[in-house]
Write an enzyme that holds these catalytic residues in place. Structure first.
Site, PDB file in Angstrom:
ATOM      1  N   CYS A   1      74.357  44.467  57.623  1.00  0.00           N
ATOM      2  CA  CYS A   1      74.171  45.854  57.217  1.00  0.00           C
ATOM      3  C   CYS A   1      74.893  46.758  58.205  1.00  0.00           C
ATOM      4  O   CYS A   1      75.002  46.455  59.387  1.00  0.00           O
ATOM      5  CB  CYS A   1      72.724  46.300  57.156  1.00  0.00           C
ATOM      6  SG  CYS A   1      71.716  45.320  56.058  1.00  0.00           S
TER       7      CYS A   1
ATOM      8  N   ARG B   1      80.125  44.331  57.119  1.00  0.00           N
ATOM      9  CA  ARG B   1      78.776  43.952  57.554  1.00  0.00           C
ATOM     10  C   ARG B   1      77.828  43.720  56.377  1.00  0.00           C
ATOM     11  O   ARG B   1      76.664  43.381  56.560  1.00  0.00           O
ATOM     12  CB  ARG B   1      78.190  45.033  58.453  1.00  0.00           C
ATOM     13  CG  ARG B   1      79.048  45.378  59.662  1.00  0.00           C
ATOM     14  CD  ARG B   1      78.373  46.418  60.505  1.00  0.00           C
ATOM     15  NE  ARG B   1      77.137  45.927  61.044  1.00  0.00           N
ATOM     16  CZ  ARG B   1      76.998  45.230  62.153  1.00  0.00           C
ATOM     17  NH1 ARG B   1      78.068  44.942  62.867  1.00  0.00           N
ATOM     18  NH2 ARG B   1      75.829  44.823  62.561  1.00  0.00           N
TER      19      ARG B   1
ATOM     20  N   TRP C   1      73.384  44.298  53.275  1.00  0.00           N
ATOM     21  CA  TRP C   1      73.451  42.873  52.981  1.00  0.00           C
ATOM     22  C   TRP C   1      71.997  42.455  52.830  1.00  0.00           C
ATOM     23  O   TRP C   1      71.243  42.464  53.792  1.00  0.00           O
ATOM     24  CB  TRP C   1      74.114  42.128  54.139  1.00  0.00           C
ATOM     25  CG  TRP C   1      74.327  40.674  53.874  1.00  0.00           C
ATOM     26  CD1 TRP C   1      75.399  40.112  53.244  1.00  0.00           C
ATOM     27  CD2 TRP C   1      73.462  39.594  54.247  1.00  0.00           C
ATOM     28  NE1 TRP C   1      75.235  38.744  53.191  1.00  0.00           N
ATOM     29  CE2 TRP C   1      74.071  38.399  53.796  1.00  0.00           C
ATOM     30  CE3 TRP C   1      72.241  39.507  54.905  1.00  0.00           C
ATOM     31  CZ2 TRP C   1      73.487  37.151  53.989  1.00  0.00           C
ATOM     32  CZ3 TRP C   1      71.661  38.267  55.090  1.00  0.00           C
ATOM     33  CH2 TRP C   1      72.291  37.100  54.639  1.00  0.00           C
TER      34      TRP C   1
ATOM     35  N   ASN D   1      69.136  48.376  60.122  1.00  0.00           N
ATOM     36  CA  ASN D   1      69.865  47.106  60.127  1.00  0.00           C
ATOM     37  C   ASN D   1      69.025  46.126  60.925  1.00  0.00           C
ATOM     38  O   ASN D   1      68.739  46.378  62.092  1.00  0.00           O
ATOM     39  CB  ASN D   1      71.238  47.321  60.785  1.00  0.00           C
ATOM     40  CG  ASN D   1      71.926  46.016  61.133  1.00  0.00           C
ATOM     41  OD1 ASN D   1      71.679  44.997  60.511  1.00  0.00           O
ATOM     42  ND2 ASN D   1      72.788  46.040  62.133  1.00  0.00           N
ATOM     43  N   GLY D   2      68.607  45.035  60.280  1.00  0.00           N
ATOM     44  CA  GLY D   2      67.796  44.043  60.987  1.00  0.00           C
ATOM     45  C   GLY D   2      66.689  43.542  60.089  1.00  0.00           C
ATOM     46  O   GLY D   2      66.740  43.700  58.864  1.00  0.00           O
TER      47      GLY D   2
ATOM     48  N   GLU E   1      87.561  23.352  59.405  1.00  0.00           N
ATOM     49  CA  GLU E   1      87.878  24.784  59.292  1.00  0.00           C
ATOM     50  C   GLU E   1      88.629  25.068  57.985  1.00  0.00           C
ATOM     51  O   GLU E   1      88.360  26.059  57.304  1.00  0.00           O
ATOM     52  CB  GLU E   1      88.696  25.215  60.524  1.00  0.00           C
ATOM     53  CG  GLU E   1      89.214  26.636  60.517  1.00  0.00           C
ATOM     54  CD  GLU E   1      88.144  27.721  60.419  1.00  0.00           C
ATOM     55  OE1 GLU E   1      86.936  27.425  60.490  1.00  0.00           O
ATOM     56  OE2 GLU E   1      88.526  28.885  60.230  1.00  0.00           O
TER      57      GLU E   1
ATOM     58  N   LYS F   1      87.248  27.594  55.130  1.00  0.00           N
ATOM     59  CA  LYS F   1      88.043  28.745  54.672  1.00  0.00           C
ATOM     60  C   LYS F   1      88.136  28.738  53.156  1.00  0.00           C
ATOM     61  O   LYS F   1      87.971  29.756  52.503  1.00  0.00           O
ATOM     62  CB  LYS F   1      89.448  28.644  55.244  1.00  0.00           C
ATOM     63  CG  LYS F   1      90.055  29.469  56.279  1.00  0.00           C
ATOM     64  CD  LYS F   1      89.515  30.545  57.052  1.00  0.00           C
ATOM     65  CE  LYS F   1      88.069  30.661  57.322  1.00  0.00           C
ATOM     66  NZ  LYS F   1      87.671  30.917  58.665  1.00  0.00           N
TER      67      LYS F   1
ATOM     68  N   GLU G   1      84.643  29.461  51.383  1.00  0.00           N
ATOM     69  CA  GLU G   1      84.052  30.791  51.530  1.00  0.00           C
ATOM     70  C   GLU G   1      84.806  31.877  50.755  1.00  0.00           C
ATOM     71  O   GLU G   1      84.191  32.840  50.311  1.00  0.00           O
ATOM     72  CB  GLU G   1      83.888  31.190  52.997  1.00  0.00           C
ATOM     73  CG  GLU G   1      85.163  31.490  53.727  1.00  0.00           C
ATOM     74  CD  GLU G   1      84.942  31.889  55.183  1.00  0.00           C
ATOM     75  OE1 GLU G   1      84.024  32.679  55.445  1.00  0.00           O
ATOM     76  OE2 GLU G   1      85.695  31.408  56.038  1.00  0.00           O
TER      77      GLU G   1
ATOM     78  N   HIS H   1      83.761   5.465  54.288  1.00  0.00           N
ATOM     79  CA  HIS H   1      82.305   5.269  54.358  1.00  0.00           C
ATOM     80  C   HIS H   1      81.569   6.106  53.317  1.00  0.00           C
ATOM     81  O   HIS H   1      80.378   6.349  53.453  1.00  0.00           O
ATOM     82  CB  HIS H   1      81.799   5.603  55.768  1.00  0.00           C
ATOM     83  CG  HIS H   1      82.388   4.715  56.815  1.00  0.00           C
ATOM     84  ND1 HIS H   1      82.035   3.391  56.951  1.00  0.00           N
ATOM     85  CD2 HIS H   1      83.351   4.931  57.748  1.00  0.00           C
ATOM     86  CE1 HIS H   1      82.730   2.841  57.933  1.00  0.00           C
ATOM     87  NE2 HIS H   1      83.548   3.762  58.429  1.00  0.00           N
TER      88      HIS H   1
ATOM     89  N   LYS I   1      80.379  39.839  57.661  1.00  0.00           N
ATOM     90  CA  LYS I   1      81.170  39.488  58.839  1.00  0.00           C
ATOM     91  C   LYS I   1      80.285  39.233  60.056  1.00  0.00           C
ATOM     92  O   LYS I   1      80.569  38.383  60.877  1.00  0.00           O
ATOM     93  CB  LYS I   1      82.136  40.635  59.122  1.00  0.00           C
ATOM     94  CG  LYS I   1      83.105  40.376  60.244  1.00  0.00           C
ATOM     95  CD  LYS I   1      84.257  39.553  59.762  1.00  0.00           C
ATOM     96  CE  LYS I   1      85.191  39.141  60.864  1.00  0.00           C
ATOM     97  NZ  LYS I   1      85.836  37.867  60.542  1.00  0.00           N
TER      98      LYS I   1
HETATM   99  C1  F6R Z   1      83.988  32.004  58.633  1.00  0.00           C
HETATM  100  C2  F6R Z   1      83.326  32.929  59.516  1.00  0.00           C
HETATM  101  C3  F6R Z   1      81.945  32.623  59.961  1.00  0.00           C
HETATM  102  C4  F6R Z   1      81.761  33.053  61.414  1.00  0.00           C
HETATM  103  C5  F6R Z   1      80.299  32.857  61.847  1.00  0.00           C
HETATM  104  C6  F6R Z   1      80.095  33.195  63.304  1.00  0.00           C
HETATM  105  O1  F6R Z   1      85.280  32.412  58.334  1.00  0.00           O
HETATM  106  O2  F6R Z   1      83.878  33.944  59.869  1.00  0.00           O
HETATM  107  O3  F6R Z   1      81.653  31.278  59.790  1.00  0.00           O
HETATM  108  O4  F6R Z   1      82.617  32.305  62.215  1.00  0.00           O
HETATM  109  O5  F6R Z   1      79.480  33.660  61.060  1.00  0.00           O
HETATM  110  O6  F6R Z   1      80.444  34.502  63.572  1.00  0.00           O
HETATM  111  P1  F6R Z   1      80.791  35.004  65.036  1.00  0.00           P
HETATM  112  O7  F6R Z   1      82.009  34.314  65.476  1.00  0.00           O
HETATM  113  O8  F6R Z   1      80.958  36.473  64.895  1.00  0.00           O
HETATM  114  O9  F6R Z   1      79.604  34.641  65.902  1.00  0.00           O
END
Ligand code: F6R
Length: 614
Positions: free
Chosen positions: A2, A27, A74, A100-101, A487, A491, A494, A510, A609
């Site tokens: 948020c 956010r 969010w 926010n929280g 990774e 990517k 998501e 396996h 994010k």
């Molecule tokens: C994926 C992504 C998330 C963040 C995760 C941790 O692309 O961005 O998996 O890596 O939420 O976030 P931070 O790095 O901000 O602690």
């Protein structure tokens, strides 16, 4: 999660608030709202969906107020809807609040308020909080600031809040515990944000509120910062913001994600700056220097992080063990904090986070500190909670990362961690000078080599078009490139919503091999060093079952060129540094596939994010 924005001053608040919300959409973006103080009442506009939907709705009405609070959500308590969107009003209609929280004891507070005759129009914990503040104010017959303070002493959970009273709109009261809150100081005006981006064009002076602090904010007056617990005064510390507006805009790209993928060569140079000194044959990292003895004598390193940052820790595990011969354990923040892990005084904990606000990583840090470990933070966002909570650390300096899918933050984290592994190897006497220098020089060449990988854009776009309708993907890698397989899969899932899994290539037989048929694209990360021959065999195994192979190979590779369906070449480099190159085609592949599937790449569904809830 948020985002919060607020303004008090002489200008019309609405455009400032809406612009600010758009910058904070990373956010959360399932609904948004504003409350404006105008004509002695509160004009409240809320809408499910993106900020733009709320903006269009509000602009049909009066938006002339010069004080206002706003929120992009969010969802945690209650689904995304107009009713659950913030701001929330108290039953008296006098108080209005954004939050926010998560208020953990909201149910018991709600039961109390219901027994006192309060009614609720949403399912949110925030509506409980605003009514609880009203309840305390009515009971104590006190000013808003005191009511907020007294109410918060009974609240359990995380919050950043802004609240004002319709009869006294010149004052906004804010408080913080666990979620970020920054106050921007203008001449006769003040701004509030979950980060500083909403007010960058108006002021470069900001105060980061600390946990347990609250403030009363009035346009032309000094800030009055207090401790929530004791009401003791706190001297404000003013920070000069370094960020500029350009760095938070798209700069001609369709999506922030693409801009950020392209920024990686520059971001890595910025991560190096003043630290990687190849001519002098040295690395200079002040955060490590300060704790050089601790690093020299450490028995073990524990790395903790979430998501993509956890993947950079997995890459670092290989590098630290290889270069510094020190045992490393990599832990998800969420698992680490809820176990009873063995942490000793001679352990160093390295916490990695782009945002510096991830709740699980932050909680893991607090636990490690209380067990006596030294905690080193690697963050991208200056002044973030994790940066402030750790004993020492290093900023990645990648610049603001706005696309929800992490790209440049990942490669900058791997860069910092590579420098740390090299430095630790040196401190602990594990290197010959020539080996150390060769690695330094080659690390310095990486940004140029990333530029070469980015030139493969068209080829990757063509491959993406062939596989955009696949329903599953498998990613395989070995050694230091196994985390890159993870990774790549993260990517893709998501941002394109295609199911994808990353595996160590040898694990395929396996279990996952059962999935392979002519419809299964398999991305194999196979640079020519490390475990190349083994990967060639894995590709044969996939081809024998008619899987489609997209191989990431080193320039000039012949074997995989023949046996794979597609190859994407990266320039030659030292094995330890290959992750910085192999990850780039995987970022581009997921980007193009997502765009071709019509997905909102920068704002994938259900994600945010900054994950400030556990
Ligand atoms: C994926 C992504 C998330 C963040 C995760 C941790 O692309 O961005 O998996 O890596 O939420 O976030 P931070 O790095 O901000 O602690």
């Amino acid at each position: 999660m948020c985002g919060i924005v607020a303004y008090v001053g002489d200008r019309k608040a609405f455009p400032i608030l809406v612009n600010g919300l758009k910058r904070l959409e990373y956010r959360g973006y399932d609904s948004s709202g504003v409350a404006l103080a105008q004509n002695g009442s509160i004009a409240l506009y809320k809408k499910q969906g993106m900020v733009k939907a709320m903006e269009d709705h509000a602009l049909l009405n009066d938006t002339s107020g010069t004080t206002g609070i706003a929120h992009t959500r969010w969802a945690t308590h209650g689904q995304p809807s107009d009713e659950n969107a913030h701001p929330h009003l108290s039953n008296s209609g006098n108080l209005v609040l954004v939050h926010n929280g998560i208020i953990e004891n909201y149910q018991s507070l709600k039961d109390l308020l219901k027994s006192e005759g309060f009614v609720f129009h949403s399912e949110t914990d925030t509506e409980v909080l605003v009514n609880f503040i009203q309840y305390v104010q009515d009971k104590e017959q006190c000013k808003l600031r005191k009511a907020v303070r007294l109410a918060l002493t009974q609240v359990v959970g995380a919050y950043a809040i802004c609240i004002y009273d319709k009869d006294k709109p010149e004052e906004i009261v804010v408080a913080k515990m666990g979620s970020p809150l920054v106050i921007g100081l203008g001449k006769d005006e003040k701004f509030i944000g979950s980060d500083a981006t909403p007010f960058l064009e108006y002021t470069k002076e900001a105060i980061y509120l600390e946990d347990g602090e609250m403030a009363s904010i009035i346009a032309g007056e000094e800030l009055d910062i207090r401790l929530i617990k004791t009401d003791g005064t706190v001297a404000p510390v003013i920070h000069k913001l370094q960020m500029d507006l350009e760095s938070i805009e798209k700069g001609g790209y369709d999506y922030f994600m693409m801009k950020e993928i392209y920024e990686q060569p520059r971001a890595i140079y910025d991560t190096f700056r003043g630290r990687l000194l190849p001519e002098q044959g040295m690395i200079k990292m002040s955060g490590m220097e300060e704790y050089a003895d601790k690093f020299r004598n450490a028995d073990r390193i524990i790395m903790t992080a979430c998501g993509t940052s956890w993947h950079s820790a997995l890459v670092a595990e290989y590098l630290f063990e290889e270069f510094a011969r020190i045992p490393v354990e990599v832990e998800y923040g969420s698992e680490f904090r809820y176990r009873n892990p063995v942490i000793r005084k001679n352990d160093i904990v390295i916490a990695i986070s782009q945002s510096g606000e991830t709740a699980d990583t932050l909680a893991a840090i607090k636990m490690a500190k209380s067990a006596g470990a030294m905690v080193f933070g690697i963050c991208n966002v200056a002044g973030s909670s994790i940066a402030r909570e750790t004993h020492a650390g290093a900023y990645t300096h990648a610049g603001p990362e706005i696309g929800v899918a992490s790209t440049k933050a990942f490669t900058s984290q791997v860069t910092i961690l590579t420098m740390m592994a090299l430095e630790l190897g040196k401190i602990r006497g594990e290197f010959s000078t020539s080996e150390y220098r060769a690695l330094l020089n080659e690390l310095n060449n990486i940004p140029k080599k990333i530029e070469k990988v980015l030139e493969k854009k068209e080829l990757i776009e063509q491959i993406s078009a062939l596989y955009k309708d696949a329903t599953n993907f498998l990613y395989l890698g070995r050694g230091v490139n196994f985390p890159i397989a993870l990774e790549g899969a993260l990517k893709l899932k998501e941002i394109s919503y295609i199911h994808a899994e990353g595996y160590p290539a040898a694990e395929m037989k396996h279990g996952p091999i059962a999935l392979i048929d002519e419809n299964m694209p398999v991305v194999v990360v196979a640079p020519n060093n490390g475990h190349y021959e083994k990967l060639v065999s894995n590709v044969q195994e996939v081809k024998a079952r008619e899987g489609k192979v997209i191989a990431i190979v080193t320039e000039g590779d012949k074997e995989l060129l023949d046996s794979s369906d597609h190859v994407i070449e990266i320039p030659e480099t030292l094995e330890a540094l290959t992750p910085l190159l192999t990850v780039i085609p995987l970022q581009l592949l997921s980007y193009y596939i997502a765009v071709m599937r019509g997905c909102d790449v920068d704002r994938p569904r259900n994600l945010a994010k900054s994950v400030t809830v556990e």
